[in-house]
Write an enzyme that holds these catalytic residues in place. Structure first.
Site, short mmCIF file in Angstrom:
data_model
loop_
_atom_site.label_atom_id
_atom_site.label_comp_id
_atom_site.label_asym_id
_atom_site.label_seq_id
_atom_site.Cartn_x
_atom_site.Cartn_y
_atom_site.Cartn_z
N GLU A 262 0.96 -1.22 0.12
CA GLU A 262 0.04 0.04 0.11
C GLU A 262 1.02 1.17 -0.09
OE1 GLU A 262 -2.51 0.38 3.06
OE2 GLU A 262 -3.50 -1.61 3.22
N GLU A 316 -13.73 5.35 -0.24
CA GLU A 316 -14.59 4.69 0.36
C GLU A 316 -15.42 5.09 1.44
OE1 GLU A 316 -12.68 0.66 1.28
OE2 GLU A 316 -10.93 1.57 0.38
N LYS A 319 -15.53 3.81 5.96
CA LYS A 319 -14.38 4.00 6.51
C LYS A 319 -14.17 4.68 7.80
CE LYS A 319 -10.21 2.32 5.13
NZ LYS A 319 -8.97 2.27 4.60
N GLU A 325 -9.32 9.09 5.69
CA GLU A 325 -9.32 7.44 5.51
C GLU A 325 -10.20 7.13 4.38
OE1 GLU A 325 -7.84 4.49 6.67
OE2 GLU A 325 -6.25 6.19 7.20
#
Length: 376
Positions: A262, A316, A319, A325
């Site tokens: 990542e 997203e 999250k 985030e």
């Protein structure tokens, strides 16, 4: 007839212009959201981007089925909540029989990550389960004759490091060596990589006044020099990778490869998250992609091409945690790019029929032809 024409045209042009349209990296496909496109539409998006490596955080059968016969390589994940249970070899074998075997003949599953950021994480009980679970999963693959196709590893945050600068002094935390040493032995035995999740953004977030952002964004900057090796680093990510290599070497291993599972930069953040902007996220990922397409290695390992999975494909919205985030995606859920990456992807608006597939295919050919004119 349309399908035949489409196939012939793609064969003629796709190889010539793959480098024009390809991101040249793997992608993390997270799904902690309630507004994401269906996996079949995501498959079409990634095909249009020529992305052939995808990392999941689970083994979602809907995704694996949607990508059947696409030649996309998958890393699938075993969640932290299963580690204790997977110490049992029988349970590990059942998991692989249920999650891997039904798909592997048509979908290229090449890796299983056992847990994510277990060491140095919030649960102090999990580390004791990690290595036994990794060994059980590997043995299950051996028993099922899949160990030559699928390797086993786990992903670490940089919280495992005690020292990260200078890179040649990189060292793992003393309290984690008892777990990292057998993990390295496992990697050496099974020829699997050591994965790290590396985010230079966190360094800027924690100390924006003293950390030069250009050094983090791969922009022109004075760089830093390792006083012990005299190697110059023009960006933090490469320094972090070499610090991990140094930590591995300090534990007696030069036979384990480091890969980046990542990395990314948020396009939006809270008031106490400086630098989380669309502009900076675009700069980070564009510059990163250019370097990966050039096949770069780090200063200490110049011949070892860096292997990276960008985080993440989509924003997203479910999250937990700070705003950042939920804003690491290259794309919004509707398929709109968050910023310009220099490549053009296409997300179908609906799950399409056979006739619509032909139209989509012809559309992709036109994109390829346009690319040829623009970049000839």
């Amino acid at each position: 007839m349309a399908a035949i024409l489409c196939t012939l045209l793609l064969l003629m042009f796709s190889r010539s212009f793959t480098s024009t349209l390809s991101l040249g990296v793997g992608i993390n496909y997270g799904q902690i959201a309630n507004n994401l496109p269906t996996p079949s539409r995501v498959s079409a998006l990634l095909e249009s981007l020529n992305i052939s490596r995808v990392k999941l955080y689970d083994a979602d059968p809907n995704v694996l089925t949607a990508f059947a016969n696409t030649n996309v390589e998958f890393i699938i994940g075993l969640g932290n909540e299963y580690l204790q249970k997977m110490q049992d070899p029988q349970q590990a074998q059942i998991w692989i029989q249920q999650k891997v075997q039904p798909h592997i003949s048509q979908t290229r599953i090449t890796c299983i990550t056992v847990g994510n950021e277990v060491l140095g994480g919030v649960d102090p009980q999990l580390p004791q389960y990690l290595v036994p679970a990794m060994k059980s999963m590997y043995q299950a693959l051996v028993n099922l004759g899949l160990n030559s196709q699928v390797y086993v590893t786990t992903a670490h945050s940089l919280q495992i490091l005690k020292t990260s600068f200078p890179p040649s002094n990189g060292a793992f935390r003393d309290d984690l060596v008892q777990y990292i040493q057998p993990i390295l032995a496992f990697h050496a035995m099974s020829n699997s990589p050591f994965l790290i999740n590396a985010y230079p953004y966190f360094a800027y977030k924690s100390d924006p006044k003293n950390v030069q952002i250009e050094y983090l964004l791969f922009e022109p900057n004075p760089g830093t020099v390792d006083p012990h090796t005299n190697l110059k680093y023009d960006n933090m990510l490469y320094a972090q990778i070499d610090a991990v290599y140094s930590g591995i070497k300090a534990l007696g291993h030069s036979d384990v490869q480091v890969r980046i599972s990542e990395t990314g930069w948020p396009s939006k953040g809270d008031v106490d998250e400086p630098g989380a902007t669309v502009e900076n996220a675009g700069i980070y990922n564009r510059n990163l992609l250019q370097r990966m397409q050039a096949g770069q290695g780090t200063p200490a390992h110049p011949s070892q091409r860096i292997d990276i999975y960008v985080f993440a494909l989509f924003n997203e919205n479910m999250k937990p945690g700070p705003t950042s985030e939920r804003n690491y995606g290259l794309y919004y859920p509707d398929g709109t790019p968050v910023y310009n990456l220099g490549v053009q992807g296409y997300l179908p608006r609906i799950d399409y029929s056979s006739s619509a597939k032909n139209a989509l295919c012809i559309f992709r050919v036109l994109v390829l032809l346009l690319g040829s004119l623009l970049f000839a």
